[in-house]
Scaffold this motif. Structure first.
Motif, PDB file in Angstrom:
ATOM      1  N   ASP A 175     113.411  82.756   9.227  1.00 32.27           N
ATOM      2  CA  ASP A 175     114.264  81.590   9.491  1.00 32.27           C
ATOM      3  C   ASP A 175     113.491  80.495  10.222  1.00 32.27           C
ATOM      4  N   VAL A 176     112.683  80.882  11.198  1.00 36.34           N
ATOM      5  CA  VAL A 176     111.864  79.904  11.942  1.00 36.34           C
ATOM      6  C   VAL A 176     110.890  79.214  10.993  1.00 36.34           C
ATOM      7  N   LEU A 177     110.288  79.976  10.101  1.00 29.10           N
ATOM      8  CA  LEU A 177     109.324  79.407   9.163  1.00 29.10           C
ATOM      9  C   LEU A 177     110.004  78.517   8.128  1.00 29.10           C
ATOM     10  N   ALA A 178     111.229  78.845   7.749  1.00 30.34           N
ATOM     11  CA  ALA A 178     111.982  77.967   6.847  1.00 30.34           C
ATOM     12  C   ALA A 178     112.248  76.626   7.514  1.00 30.34           C
ATOM     13  N   GLN A 179     112.607  76.657   8.791  1.00 35.13           N
ATOM     14  CA  GLN A 179     112.838  75.421   9.537  1.00 35.13           C
ATOM     15  C   GLN A 179     111.535  74.646   9.700  1.00 35.13           C
ATOM     16  N   LEU A 180     110.439  75.352   9.945  1.00 39.26           N
ATOM     17  CA  LEU A 180     109.135  74.699  10.075  1.00 39.26           C
ATOM     18  C   LEU A 180     108.766  73.980   8.779  1.00 39.26           C
ATOM     19  N   GLU A 181     108.993  74.636   7.658  1.00 39.81           N
ATOM     20  CA  GLU A 181     108.700  74.019   6.359  1.00 39.81           C
ATOM     21  C   GLU A 181     109.565  72.784   6.146  1.00 39.81           C
ATOM     22  N   ALA A 182     110.839  72.868   6.514  1.00 37.28           N
ATOM     23  CA  ALA A 182     111.730  71.707   6.391  1.00 37.28           C
ATOM     24  C   ALA A 182     111.276  70.565   7.292  1.00 37.28           C
ATOM     25  N   ASP A 183     110.836  70.900   8.495  1.00 36.62           N
ATOM     26  CA  ASP A 183     110.345  69.868   9.423  1.00 36.62           C
ATOM     27  C   ASP A 183     109.089  69.188   8.869  1.00 36.62           C
ATOM     28  N   VAL A 184     108.232  69.957   8.233  1.00 37.93           N
ATOM     29  CA  VAL A 184     107.016  69.379   7.647  1.00 37.93           C
ATOM     30  C   VAL A 184     107.397  68.445   6.499  1.00 37.93           C
ATOM     31  N   LEU A 185     108.370  68.833   5.703  1.00 36.61           N
ATOM     32  CA  LEU A 185     108.792  67.992   4.586  1.00 36.61           C
ATOM     33  C   LEU A 185     109.287  66.623   5.051  1.00 36.61           C
ATOM     34  N   VAL A 186     109.907  66.576   6.221  1.00 37.81           N
ATOM     35  CA  VAL A 186     110.420  65.322   6.750  1.00 37.81           C
ATOM     36  C   VAL A 186     109.283  64.350   7.055  1.00 37.81           C
ATOM     37  N   GLU A 187     108.092  64.879   7.321  1.00 38.78           N
ATOM     38  CA  GLU A 187     106.951  64.032   7.646  1.00 38.78           C
ATOM     39  C   GLU A 187     106.448  63.237   6.441  1.00 38.78           C
ATOM     40  N   TYR A 188     106.804  63.656   5.236  1.00 39.09           N
ATOM     41  CA  TYR A 188     106.321  62.995   4.024  1.00 39.09           C
ATOM     42  C   TYR A 188     107.365  61.997   3.528  1.00 39.09           C
TER      43      TYR A 188
END
Length: 153
Positions: free
Chosen positions: A45-58
Motif C-alpha cells: 500500500d505504501v509503495l502504491a501511494q509512492l508510485e501515485a505521488d511520483v506520477l503527480v510530478e509528471y
C-alpha cells in the motif's frame, strides 16, 4: 518512462517476476519474504501511494517536452544502474529514499518495480486467501440452500 505524443500520459515498462529481481539483492528479497503477509500488504500500500505521488510530478501537457527525445526512451527498460541498495529492514523508508534519489526520468520505473516485486511476493498469499474465501462462500451457500437430502423429503 516516456511521455506520449498525444499528451495523454506517461508510460513505464513493466517487469515479470524474473526481471524484477534484477533490481534487488537476494538479501533484500529474502528479508521481504520473511515479513508476515500483513506487513507485506502494508508495504504494498505504501509503495502504491509512492508510485501515485511520483506520477503527480509528471505533466504530460508540458509544452517543453521534446517528443523526439521521448521517442528514444520509448519501451526502454530501467537501467540496472538504478537498482535498489541492499535493505533488510524499514523497507518503506529505504525504498522511498531510493526512489527520490533517482533522476526524475526514472522515478516512475523505480517506484513501479518495487511495487511489482512486493505484489509478486504477495501473489501466493492472495491466492490462498481467495481460495479460503471461496470455500467459505460455498459452505455458506450450501447451508442456506440445505442439502439435497433435505430437499427431497
Amino acid at each position: 518512462m516516456w511521455f506520449e505524443r498525444d499528451r495523454l500520459g506517461v508510460h513505464s515498462m513493466g517487469h515479470d517476476a524474473r526481471g524484477q529481481r534484477r533490481y534487488f539483492t537476494s538479501d533484500t528479497i529474502d528479508a521481504l519474504r520473511a515479513l508476515p503477509p500483513r506487513e507485506l500488504e502494508d508495504l504494498h500500500d505504501v509503495l502504491a501511494q509512492l508510485e501515485a505521488d511520483v506520477l503527480v510530478e509528471y505533466d504530460p501537457e508540458d509544452a517543453s517536452i521534446d517528443h523526439d527525445d521521448e521517442d528514444r526512451h520509448r519501451l526502454v527498460t530501467l537501467p540496472v544502474d538504478f537498482a535498489f541498495p541492499p535493505t533488510t529492514a524499514d523497507f518503506a523508508t529505504a525504498f522511498t529514499a531510493h526512489v527520490q534519489s533517482v533522476p526524475l526520468r526514472w522515478r516512475l520505473d523505480v517506484a513501479a518495480v518495487a511495487f511489482e516485486l512486493v505484489g509478486t511476493l504477495l501473489d501466493p498469499y492472495w491466492a490462498e486467501q481467495r481460495a479460503r474465501r471461496t470455500a467459505t462462500w460455498r459452505i455458506t451457500a450450501r447451508r442456506r440452500r440445505g442439502s439435497r437430502r433435505s430437499r427431497r423429503r
